[in-house]
Design an enzyme around this catalytic site. Structure first.
Site, PDB file in Angstrom:
ATOM      1  N   LYS A  55      52.489  44.308  17.084  1.00  0.00           N
ATOM      2  CA  LYS A  55      52.557  43.910  18.198  1.00  0.00           C
ATOM      3  C   LYS A  55      53.934  43.104  18.648  1.00  0.00           C
ATOM      4  O   LYS A  55      54.466  43.230  19.544  1.00  0.00           O
ATOM      5  CB  LYS A  55      51.455  43.231  18.331  1.00  0.00           C
ATOM      6  CG  LYS A  55      50.171  43.854  18.885  1.00  0.00           C
ATOM      7  CD  LYS A  55      48.765  43.021  18.676  1.00  0.00           C
ATOM      8  CE  LYS A  55      47.651  43.879  18.643  1.00  0.00           C
ATOM      9  NZ  LYS A  55      46.375  43.372  18.528  1.00  0.00           N
ATOM     10  N   GLN A  99      44.096  37.367  17.723  1.00  0.00           N
ATOM     11  CA  GLN A  99      43.697  38.705  17.110  1.00  0.00           C
ATOM     12  C   GLN A  99      42.397  38.539  16.380  1.00  0.00           C
ATOM     13  O   GLN A  99      41.868  37.584  15.739  1.00  0.00           O
ATOM     14  CB  GLN A  99      44.777  38.723  15.975  1.00  0.00           C
ATOM     15  CG  GLN A  99      44.518  40.082  15.121  1.00  0.00           C
ATOM     16  CD  GLN A  99      44.798  41.329  15.758  1.00  0.00           C
ATOM     17  OE1 GLN A  99      45.729  41.368  16.537  1.00  0.00           O
ATOM     18  NE2 GLN A  99      43.840  42.298  15.649  1.00  0.00           N
ATOM     19  N   ASP A 122      44.496  40.816  26.952  1.00  0.00           N
ATOM     20  CA  ASP A 122      43.741  41.756  26.287  1.00  0.00           C
ATOM     21  C   ASP A 122      42.468  42.274  27.146  1.00  0.00           C
ATOM     22  O   ASP A 122      41.777  43.156  26.863  1.00  0.00           O
ATOM     23  CB  ASP A 122      43.137  41.051  25.073  1.00  0.00           C
ATOM     24  CG  ASP A 122      43.587  41.430  23.747  1.00  0.00           C
ATOM     25  OD1 ASP A 122      44.187  42.410  23.645  1.00  0.00           O
ATOM     26  OD2 ASP A 122      43.575  40.790  22.588  1.00  0.00           O
TER      27      ASP A 122
END
Ligand code: NAD
Length: 295
Positions: A55, A99, A122
């Site tokens: 990422k 994460q 997200d």
């Protein structure tokens, strides 16, 4: 197999990243705003570290300011929440992602819900989930994996899926459920299956669009697939295979690709299908957040 399209997620993601990079350059030049993505990782889970590295690399390639915050595995809830508050308040940060999975001592829901909805790239905040479920897709941050799947489906079938049956295997909050909202918004007739579904193969065989998001290697067999269907394989599973007497690690999806490719009209491979698109959509969400902050 001759007529089956193998959907190249890697190529599509690269295309998308190129347009994101161009839009980023324009945003920096015209508005002086550089998209900022902050990634929070707690602990040293090796798979999570690989995802976070990918990422960060992609964010930098797109011209973003990308910062990784690594907290110790034994961090307290208060420490993680304090970092999120700091990032929420920082105007140079447009996207925050934590994460997952988090170490067991942490309350995952409280942490994901503490991210400002405007920076929740997200798409896990209840406000974004609510907007997506209500069909307000443009105003919401849509979770990256289903959003990427949807772009690949649109490439094959167009934006209007009226009259088509979509079957999703898996009902998670990050893939199965938001995927259902997106397909429903596009007018598909949607069925969500899960571990309690009876006779899954016969339900799957009704699908013009079959999305597998289960986490079970090669579970979906060729005879589960309606001839000509589009098959989106979200699963990422590591298995060991015997190659000429040597045991090797291999990445496979939830679909038995060798069988499915003989029946499907189009199919995503693993790796090189959904995975790269997920990262590209994270960049797109971050760019959108930066553009919103500049307008
Ligand atoms: P999850 O574990 O949260 O959910 C799995 C779902 O599958 C559950 O809803 C469960 O009911 C269902 N299920 C389990 N066993 C089943 C069975 N035998 N029959 C039918 N349904 C069954 O998983 P998730 O987070 O949604 O991820 C699913 C898979 O997708 C995993 O392999 C994960 O690694 C992968 N994934 C990939 C990406 C990507 O970018 N490619 C992103 C997210 C998840």
């Amino acid at each position: 197999m001759a007529n089956t399209t193998i959907i190249d997620g890697k190529a599509k993601a690269a295309e998308l990243s190129e347009s994101i990079t161009a839009a980023t350059t324009a945003l920096v030049e015209k508005r002086g705003v550089k998209p900022g993505l902050s990634v929070v990782i707690v602990g040293e889970d090796p798979a999570s570290q690989v995802y976070v590295r990918n990422k960060k690399r992609t964010a930098e390639a797109c011209g973003f300011n990308s910062v990784q915050h690594t907290l110790a595995a034994d961090s307290s809830q208060e420490q993680v929440l304090a970092l999120i508050q700091q990032l929420n308040a920082d105007p140079t940060v447009h996207g925050i992602l934590v994460q997952l999975p988090l170490p067991a001592q942490l309350n995952e829901q409280e942490i994901t819900q503490s991210i400002l909805p405007d920076k929740d790239v997200d798409g896990f905040h209840f406000q974004n989930i609510g907007m997506l479920t209500a069909g307000h897709i443009d105003g919401a941050f849509v979770p990256c994996t289903p959003a990427g799947c949807m772009l690949m489906i649109e490439d094959q079938l167009g934006k209007d899926l009226s009259g088509l049956n979509a079957v999703i295997i898996g009902r998670s909050n990050i893939v199965g459920k938001p995927m259902a909202s997106l397909l429903l918004k596009a007018n598909a007739t949607v069925t969500i299956c899960h571990s309690r579904t009876k006779d899954l193969p016969s339900v799957a065989r009704n699908a013009d669009i079959l999305v597998a998001a289960v986490g079970r290697p090669q579970m979906v067999k060729g005879d589960w697939i309606k001839p000509g269907a589009i098959v989106i394989d979200v699963g990422i599973n590591r298995i060991q295979v015997d190659v000429d007497g040597e045991i090797k690690n291999r990445l496979v999806g939830d679909v038995d690709f060798e069988e499915a490719v003989k029946v499907a009209g189009a199919i995503t491979p693993v790796p090189g299908g959904v995975g790269p698109m997920t990262i590209a959509l994270l960049m797109l969400n971050t760019l959108r957040s930066a553009e919103r902050s500049a307008s």
